[in-house]
Enzyme design. Structure first.
Site, PDB file in Angstrom:
ATOM      1  N   PRO A  81       1.711  29.360  12.584  1.00  0.00           N
ATOM      2  CA  PRO A  81       1.068  30.326  12.742  1.00  0.00           C
ATOM      3  C   PRO A  81      -0.464  30.198  13.442  1.00  0.00           C
ATOM      4  CG  PRO A  81       0.649  29.460  10.559  1.00  0.00           C
ATOM      5  CD  PRO A  81       1.899  28.580  11.280  1.00  0.00           C
ATOM      6  N   CYS A  82      -0.348  29.757  14.464  1.00  0.00           N
ATOM      7  CA  CYS A  82      -1.609  29.701  15.541  1.00  0.00           C
ATOM      8  C   CYS A  82      -2.395  30.921  15.594  1.00  0.00           C
ATOM      9  CB  CYS A  82      -1.381  29.070  16.939  1.00  0.00           C
ATOM     10  SG  CYS A  82      -0.220  30.041  17.887  1.00  0.00           S
TER      11      CYS A  82
END
Length: 171
Positions: free
Chosen positions: A135-136
């Site tokens: 989850p950047c």
């Protein structure tokens, strides 16, 4: 064997390329990326036998759809996380950011014990090949602004809003 299986994922107006090896997910793209960009990434990553095979990606696409439907806050697939040792360290740190929460680039660098390396952290995040699964999109600037995202800033904002709206901790 160095086979890479790929397919398109779609959910409402969002789409992209998704790819796996025989037993792990290694790439998730977005609507603004082309097949040529994916193919260049695959060749740079030493995958020479690129095979379109929807059935190999079914489980990953189902989990992605559940995420977009607000029914999934964690993925349970095996991820192939490959990059430099620093990139892998950054990406694994991103996996610890809870659903619906954000951290700043500076906070991530501090967690890594490298408080001045926030630009290097941002560079590693920009190379994340597993959008959404790693989850950047949960990393923002110190002021909370959403800047720079391989999938486009609008897509990043959509993901953050989806998570805020479906965060069970807000109940």
């Amino acid at each position: 064997m160095n086979d890479l299986f790929w397919s398109y994922w779609e959910h409402n107006k969002k789409s992209g390329i998704i790819a796996c090896t025989e037993n792990e997910l290694i790439y998730v793209g977005s609507s603004n990326e082309t097949y040529n960009a994916f193919q260049e990434w695959a060749v740079r990553s030493k995958y020479m036998n690129i095979i379109q095979k929807d059935s190999k990606l079914k489980m990953y696409k189902e989990q992605l759809s559940e995420y977009f439907d607000g029914k999934r806050t964690k993925f349970t697939t095996k991820l192939g996380i490959y990059g430099t040792s620093f990139e892998v360290e950054v990406w694994k740190t991103l996996l610890t950011i809870p659903y619906g929460k954000t951290l700043s680039y500076k906070s991530v660098s501090e967690i890594l014990g490298k408080p001045k390396a926030y630009r290097a952290v941002a560079s590693a995040i920009a190379k994340n090949p597993l959008l959404i699964f790693i989850p950047c999109h949960r990393v923002v600037t110190q002021s909370g602004a959403s800047t720079g995202y391989r999938g486009g800033v609008d897509f990043k904002l959509d993901l953050l809003e989806l998570e805020r709206a479906n965060s069970f901790e807000n109940d």
